[in-house]
Design a protein around this motif. Sequence first.
Motif, PDB file in Angstrom:
ATOM      1  N   ALA A 170       0.808  -1.224  -0.115  1.00 32.33           N
ATOM      2  CA  ALA A 170      -0.043   0.123  -0.036  1.00 32.33           C
ATOM      3  C   ALA A 170       0.754   1.123   0.158  1.00 32.33           C
ATOM      4  CB  ALA A 170      -0.951   0.086   1.171  1.00 32.33           C
ATOM      5  N   LEU A 171       0.686   2.269  -1.127  1.00 31.80           N
ATOM      6  CA  LEU A 171       1.366   3.390  -0.912  1.00 31.80           C
ATOM      7  C   LEU A 171       0.457   4.467  -0.732  1.00 31.80           C
ATOM      8  CD1 LEU A 171       3.891   4.778  -1.844  1.00 31.80           C
ATOM      9  CD2 LEU A 171       3.015   5.059  -3.923  1.00 31.80           C
ATOM     10  N   ALA A 172       0.700   5.371   0.209  1.00 33.63           N
ATOM     11  CA  ALA A 172      -0.240   6.450   0.664  1.00 33.63           C
ATOM     12  C   ALA A 172      -0.272   7.474  -0.378  1.00 33.63           C
ATOM     13  CB  ALA A 172       0.135   6.892   1.943  1.00 33.63           C
ATOM     14  N   ILE A 173      -1.432   7.114  -1.184  1.00 34.75           N
ATOM     15  CA  ILE A 173      -1.682   8.315  -2.329  1.00 34.75           C
ATOM     16  C   ILE A 173      -2.988   8.291  -2.684  1.00 34.75           C
ATOM     17  CG2 ILE A 173       0.420   7.942  -3.589  1.00 34.75           C
ATOM     18  CD1 ILE A 173      -1.221   6.143  -5.533  1.00 34.75           C
ATOM     19  N   ASP A 174      -3.481   9.500  -2.841  1.00 34.03           N
ATOM     20  CA  ASP A 174      -4.887   9.787  -3.174  1.00 34.03           C
ATOM     21  C   ASP A 174      -5.068   9.528  -4.585  1.00 34.03           C
ATOM     22  OD1 ASP A 174      -7.581  10.346  -3.198  1.00 34.03           O
ATOM     23  OD2 ASP A 174      -7.387  12.173  -2.330  1.00 34.03           O
ATOM     24  N   ALA A 175      -5.679   8.659  -5.191  1.00 36.11           N
ATOM     25  CA  ALA A 175      -5.629   8.355  -6.549  1.00 36.11           C
ATOM     26  C   ALA A 175      -7.116   8.774  -7.116  1.00 36.11           C
ATOM     27  CB  ALA A 175      -5.220   6.831  -6.906  1.00 36.11           C
ATOM     28  N   HIS A 176      -7.820   9.199  -6.111  1.00 36.58           N
ATOM     29  CA  HIS A 176      -9.100   9.536  -6.770  1.00 36.58           C
ATOM     30  C   HIS A 176      -9.161  10.532  -7.843  1.00 36.58           C
ATOM     31  CE1 HIS A 176     -13.299  11.507  -5.419  1.00 36.58           C
ATOM     32  NE2 HIS A 176     -13.461  10.742  -6.644  1.00 36.58           N
ATOM     33  N   GLY A 177      -8.301  11.665  -7.927  1.00 32.79           N
ATOM     34  CA  GLY A 177      -8.066  12.392  -9.068  1.00 32.79           C
ATOM     35  C   GLY A 177      -9.091  13.573  -8.995  1.00 32.79           C
ATOM     36  N   PHE A 178      -9.855  13.599  -8.176  1.00 33.83           N
ATOM     37  CA  PHE A 178     -10.893  14.738  -8.288  1.00 33.83           C
ATOM     38  C   PHE A 178     -11.190  15.265  -6.877  1.00 33.83           C
ATOM     39  CE2 PHE A 178     -15.232  16.389  -8.271  1.00 33.83           C
ATOM     40  CZ  PHE A 178     -15.620  16.337  -9.591  1.00 33.83           C
TER      41      PHE A 178
END
Length: 265
Positions: free
Chosen positions: A9-17
């Motif tokens: 798990a990499l702490a990113i916000d891949a939601h993109g919105f």
Amino acid sequence: MILLLATTALAIDAHGFQLFGTSGDPAAFPRLGSAYAGRGGSWDPLLAFDYADRPLSETMPWGREPVLSSLGTIYAAGGYSFGGLRLDASLPVHAFGEDLSGSFTTTGDMRLGVLVPALRGKGWLPQLALQANLWAPTGDEAHYVGSAGPRAGLVALAQVHQGDLDLLAMAGMQAGFPEEARNLDTGLGPLVGIGAGYTWSDAITTQLELTSQTDVVAEDWPLEAMVSGRYRLPQGAFASLGAAAGLNDGIGAANWRAFLAVGWT
């Protein structure tokens, strides 16, 4: 090219919105918001939904494989204007998602913001404003929709309101806890975009936005284009409908995206 460690798990916000448009003002854009704080004492409750198809993929020797294949998100949002300022908040709830572990439901990172107008616009002279934002780590990094800690961002907004035409530019950055996996670095990313809108009547507005909003460093910045329309009733209720598509393979740039919002002002 995007390379992710799919088993870690990499702490990113891949939601993109990012839902910066929490105002019922026809001059406010869904993803960029507005440089106008609004009338003092006004408040705007808002419910929104967006569906993103493949916002996160991994580049393999045989092609691209989805890591986050779908994401449906409900937002509870709103804002309040007073003293020349505007405070707003947005809490995303990922009602359904599909990643390598299967289906999931979780919250995203909650955003709090304050808009401070800096220069009053007139004619082709743009309205200028600064907006400071803080994201709380309420998301889930195990599903690529949350940060390891709080994030902070600052953007400058310039908006021209000339007759029925609105032009808006956003330029800023967001910063959080840095992390690295393979060739992917997180912790500092852009909050940038441009938009154009046209008001056809007191009830109908259409808008076009081009945005890049992420906490990922450099070459993996996403780019999405979105077209939306808003219908507003005289009593203050409004509804927005939009569609977007990723223009590159950056993290958070969905294959396609649909957006719906209803609110009152």
